[in-house]
Design an enzyme around this catalytic site. Structure first.
Site, short mmCIF file in Angstrom:
data_model
loop_
_atom_site.label_atom_id
_atom_site.label_comp_id
_atom_site.label_asym_id
_atom_site.label_seq_id
_atom_site.Cartn_x
_atom_site.Cartn_y
_atom_site.Cartn_z
CG PHE A 1 63.03 -2.49 64.79
CD1 PHE A 1 62.76 -3.68 64.14
CD2 PHE A 1 62.87 -1.30 64.09
CE1 PHE A 1 62.33 -3.70 62.82
CE2 PHE A 1 62.44 -1.30 62.78
CZ PHE A 1 62.17 -2.50 62.14
CB THR A 2 67.52 -2.41 62.15
OG1 THR A 2 68.38 -1.38 62.60
CG2 THR A 2 66.30 -1.83 61.45
#
Length: 146
Positions: free
Chosen positions: A79-80
Site C-alpha cells: 500500500f505504500t
C-alpha cells in the site's frame, strides 16, 4: 493501480520467520491499490504485465515476455506505493484504498494473472513481510493505470 515490477532470477517471501512463497526466474510485482481503482484496472494491469517484453532474447534485446520464457510471477501487496510524499516529511496514505476493498481487488488481480496459465505466487495481504529477490539487470519498471 500502481505496480513496481522487478525482473528477477529468484525471489522469496518470509512472514514471521517462515518462507511462504518462492519463485525462480520471472517478475516480482509490488502492487499498490488506490481508492479509484477498479476491476478494469486490475485486468488491464495483469494483461500488461503478462505481455510486457522485459526478458532478453538470444540477441540480448528485451523481446520476450514472462509468458514467452515460461517464467513465474510473485505478487506482493504494498500500500505504500499509493503514498503521497509531496507535502511535508511524512507520507500521506489518503489515496490508498481501504484494506477490505483493496484485498478484494488484489485477489481479482491475482486471479486475472493465474487465468493466463502463468505460475503465480503471493505474499500475505496486510502482513509484515521480508521480501528477498535477485534483480536481474537491474531491470525495474513502474506501471500506473492512471
Amino acid at each position: 493501480m500502481i505496480a513496481l515490477l522487478q525482473r528477477v532470477s529468484k525471489a522469496s517471501i518470509e512472514v514471521e520467520g517462515k518462507k511462504v512463497s518462492e519463485i525462480g526466474k520471472g517478475i516480482v510485482v509490488f502492487i499498490g491499490i488506490q481508492k479509484q481503482d477498479s476491476e478494469k484496472d486490475a485486468q488491464y494491469l495483469a494483461n500488461k504485465i503478462i505481455n510486457l517484453r522485459i526478458f532478453e532474447d538470444s540477441e540480448g534485446k528485451m523481446n520476450l515476455s514472462v509468458k514467452d520464457i515460461s517464467g513465474e510471477i510473485m505478487v506482493v501487496s504494498e500500500f505504500t506505493l499509493a503514498g503521497d510524499c509531496k507535502k511535508g516529511l511524512r507520507p500521506s496514505f489518503d489515496r490508498a484504498m481501504p484494506p477490505l476493498q483493496a484485498q478484494k481487488l488484489y485477489n481479482q488481480f491475482i486471479d486475472f494473472l493465474k487465468n493466463t496459465g502463468i505460475s503465480v505466487k503471493t505474499g500475505v495481504f496486510r502482513s509484515y513481510m521480508h521480501v528477498y529477490l535477485v534483480n536481474e539487470g537491474p531491470v525495474t519498471f513502474i506501471l500506473n493505470t492512471r
